[in-house]
Design an enzyme around this catalytic site. Structure first.
Site, mmCIF file in Angstrom:
data_model
loop_
_atom_site.group_PDB
_atom_site.id
_atom_site.type_symbol
_atom_site.label_atom_id
_atom_site.label_comp_id
_atom_site.label_asym_id
_atom_site.label_seq_id
_atom_site.Cartn_x
_atom_site.Cartn_y
_atom_site.Cartn_z
ATOM 1 C CB SER A 79 -0.938 -0.072 1.199
ATOM 2 O OG SER A 79 -1.830 0.975 1.226
ATOM 3 C CG ASP A 298 -3.242 3.797 -1.164
ATOM 4 O OD1 ASP A 298 -3.863 3.535 -2.210
ATOM 5 O OD2 ASP A 298 -3.222 3.025 -0.189
ATOM 6 C CG ASP A 300 -2.930 -0.733 -2.148
ATOM 7 O OD1 ASP A 300 -3.018 0.432 -1.706
ATOM 8 O OD2 ASP A 300 -3.432 -1.717 -1.571
ATOM 9 C CB ALA A 397 -10.331 10.674 8.414
ATOM 10 C CB SER A 523 -0.226 1.331 15.249
ATOM 11 O OG SER A 523 -0.072 0.732 13.987
ATOM 12 C CB THR A 525 -0.164 -1.148 10.212
ATOM 13 O OG1 THR A 525 -0.030 0.228 10.556
ATOM 14 C CG2 THR A 525 -1.575 -1.406 9.732
ATOM 15 N NE ARG A 530 -1.223 4.675 13.417
ATOM 16 C CZ ARG A 530 -0.005 4.607 12.881
ATOM 17 N NH1 ARG A 530 0.870 5.577 13.093
ATOM 18 N NH2 ARG A 530 0.368 3.570 12.151
HETATM 19 C C1 16G Z 1 -4.579 -0.528 7.492
HETATM 20 C C2 16G Z 1 -6.038 -0.511 7.129
HETATM 21 C C3 16G Z 1 -6.554 0.907 7.078
HETATM 22 C C4 16G Z 1 -6.287 1.598 8.384
HETATM 23 C C5 16G Z 1 -4.842 1.490 8.771
HETATM 24 C C6 16G Z 1 -4.642 1.952 10.194
HETATM 25 C C7 16G Z 1 -7.152 -2.055 5.641
HETATM 26 C C8 16G Z 1 -7.202 -2.619 4.267
HETATM 27 N N1 16G Z 1 -6.231 -1.133 5.828
HETATM 28 O O1 16G Z 1 -3.808 0.074 6.512
HETATM 29 O O2 16G Z 1 -7.922 0.847 6.828
HETATM 30 O O3 16G Z 1 -6.647 2.946 8.315
HETATM 31 O O4 16G Z 1 -4.445 0.131 8.720
HETATM 32 O O5 16G Z 1 -3.335 1.747 10.570
HETATM 33 O O6 16G Z 1 -7.918 -2.438 6.518
HETATM 34 P P1 16G Z 1 -2.871 1.808 12.084
HETATM 35 O O7 16G Z 1 -3.604 0.714 12.833
HETATM 36 O O8 16G Z 1 -1.406 1.616 12.023
HETATM 37 O O9 16G Z 1 -3.245 3.152 12.598
HETATM 38 MG MG MG Z 2 -3.754 1.121 0.201
#
Ligand code: 16G
Ligand code: MG
Length: 559
Positions: A79, A298, A300, A397, A523, A525, A530
């Site tokens: 992404s 973005d 992807d 957002a 987070s 990811t 955050r």
């Molecule tokens: C991922 C999610 C996105 C979300 C982001 C938050 C999918 C396909 N993508 O990229 O929707 O806004 O995580 O990231 O679900 P964070 O948990 O690191 O804040």
């Molecule tokens: Mg993406």
């Protein structure tokens, strides 16, 4: 495979395990790496991913076989992450994200330290999940433009091929995440109504719906599209070739083969987090022409944000996912009213947001009696909540979102007997919107056309769209902490239950700021926590964010 005799079956099983072992030996798991199938699948440095791809191949086949050969999708992308990263996620037959109950299986398989443990975990998993390995399997996969993609696809294919002829594969090559989701959904759609399950089918479906919606409302204003130097550039070119000259699109940042360019100082994530123009768009001067608007995809192409320069002061004005959701929901509500469906078929339009939605957008909607649901971050949560409405508009957002039309809504629209030419027109348009909008997942290309179609119907430019409400100033801070697992969020991530006492302190600070709102979440990811804060003025938003960040640091043992 056939199951003609127990001996033959046992032999076939042994052959399968042998070929898994051969494949696994080619792709050993690196030591000291712990993988997690997170919010958007696996995502990390591409060099750490080959063993994961091989194992994801095995899991996708198990899932397809478990679902009697339904087609499962696999997308190789990271992404908006920088180029050295990559990732992979699975797509379920409906075109939605992998069923969350299977996410732990992906994590478990990817972390098996050796070939032996992989074989035994695979066997246990297949038994536990009651997978009949004699079933056929169908897999479709694609990748974005990252240079690491081809190597990772090789590892994936090795995982798929260990099952021999029982697995049919469809390689879509380089394409966007939402096109892959579309193809999965369309392939599994037994009625064949959703669309032709190819990239060409996707382009044809959208071009037809967009042409219906624009009718003689053209010519449309030129639209500048920052493709983040990613796969969106490829998809946009294919789409505009299919569409013809109805929409004057000018692609920017299309350097998909320039090393290091992907998402670098451009793209939706850059624009949203920096709240500024990508330098390349700024220096191109395209936005200085009055009435010009631009958008950024973005890496992807499943996220989009729009922006323009305010005419008097040339200030940057962001039209993010919240602004898209509000404009689209208001427009669809108007169409539903105009359609004048009878009482029992009156369609309920609702909006789904996350805690990151700007407070002004939520207030705008609720004060106009549009129901708003707040859910946890991540597309799967929004998607499911949106399915509870007849027409569910969901956007994060950050520009990730779409609009879902329920089956009963589509049926009601198709069966309606319009009471006037206006009503007939509204029904026709609602149906065309349901065709234009990707029903599987948020889609930058489809959302771009959605926005352009709504603007054309309203006769609006970017500043008319922007005039609806004024965003509250806000800040998003990334806080690195020794252990983010001590932060536990609840109530759609708007509150913390842990560490004990921290939520009370956050609320105490929040009360000191006019229109102050803040929340803290770990987070999904990245290894961080955050902090989001919004308040009446810029400096108050800034100070609130700093004060909450201090509380977070203190609670995690840093001073
Ligand atoms: C991922 C999610 C996105 C979300 C982001 C938050 C999918 C396909 N993508 O990229 O929707 O806004 O995580 O990231 O679900 P964070 O948990 O690191 O804040
Ligand atoms: Mg993406």
């Amino acid at each position: 495979m056939s199951s003609s005799s127990p001996t033959k079956a046992a032999h076939e099983h042994a052959v399968l395990l042998n070929s898994i072992a051969d494949g696994a030996n080619q792709y050993p798991k690196p030591e000291h790496v712990n993988y997690t199938y997170g919010t958007a699948g696996f995502r990390t440095l591409a060099t750490k991913l080959p063993s994961v791809l091989f194992r994801v191949g095995l899991l996708a086949v198990l899932r397809s076989k478990r679902l009697e050969g339904a087609t499962i999708g696999i997308m190789v992308t990271a992404s908006h992450n920088p180029e050295p990263d990559n990732g992979v996620k699975l797509v379920d037959p409906s075109g939605e994200m992998l069923d969350p109950s299977w996410e732990p299986h992906a994590t478990t398989l990817s972390n098996c330290p050796s070939t032996e443990s992989l074989i035994s975990t695979f066997t246990t998993l297949a038994n536990h999940l009651r997978v009949d390995l004699h079933q056929p399997a169908n897999i479709v996969y694609a990748r974005d433009t990252r240079p690491s993609g081809p190597e990772l696809i090789k590892a994936l294919e090795t995982g798929l091929r260990v099952f021999g002829d029982s697995v049919k594969i469809n390689d879509l090559g380089v394409t966007t995440t939402p096109i892959l989701h579309y193809v999965v959904k369309a392939t599994n759609d037994k009625t064949a109504e959703y669309g032709v399950p190819t990239k060409e089918g996707y382009n044809a479906k959208m071009a037809k719906a967009f042409t219906t919606l624009i009718g003689n409302k053209g010519p449309l204003a030129p639209l500048y599209v920052d493709c983040a130097n990613g796969v969106g550039a490829v998809a946009l070119k294919d789409f505009t070739d299919a569409l013809g000259d109805l929409l004057p699109v000018h692609p920017l940042n299309t350097a998909t083969t320039t090393q290091g360019a992907l998402n670098h100082m451009c793209g939706a994530d850059f624009v949203k987090t920096k709240q500024a123009l990508p330098p390349s768009v700024h220096s191109s001067g395209v936005l200085s022409k009055p009435g010009s608007r631009a958008c950024s995809f973005d890496g992807d192409a499943d996220r989009i944000v729009f922006y323009y320069l305010n005419e008097e002061k040339a200030n940057f004005r962001l039209l993010d996912g919240d602004k898209i959701a509000v404009m689209v929901a208001m427009f669809l509500v108007d169409l539903v009213v105009k359609a004048k469906l009878d009482e029992e078929h009156r369609l309920k339009v609702g909006v789904v947001q996350t805690a990151y939605a700007n407070g002004s957008s939520t207030k705008y909607l609720t004060s106009r009696n549009i129901p708003v649901t707040c859910v946890s971050t991540g597309v799967k949560h929004l998607h499911h909540a949106a399915q509870r409405y007849d027409i569910g508009v969901y956007f994060e957002a950050n520009g990730h979102g779409t609009v879902l039309f329920s089956d009963s809504a589509i049926k009601a629209l198709k069966a309606a007997s319009p009471q006037s030419p206006d009503a007939a027109n509204a029904i026709k348009n609602l149906l065309a919107f349901s065709e234009l909008i990707n029903q599987a997942v948020g889609d930058a290309l489809s959302d771009m056309l959605l926005v352009e179609a709504v603007l054309a119907h309203r006769g609006w430019g970017a500043s008319d769209w922007d005039a609806g409400y004024e965003d509250l100033p806000n800040r998003l801070v990334k806080v690195e902490v020794p252990d983010r697992s001590i932060f536990v969020a609840t109530d759609a991530e708007r509150k913390l239950t842990n560490p004990p006492g921290l939520q009370e302190k956050i609320e105490e600070v929040m009360r000191k700021y006019e229109m102050g709102r803040s929340f803290v979440r770990p987070s999904g990811t990245e290894d961080c926590v955050r902090v989001y804060a919004e308040a009446k003025t810029n400096s108050e938003a800034e100070n609130l964010a700093l004060a909450i960040t201090d509380l977070v640091r203190f609670a995690s043992g840093q001073s």
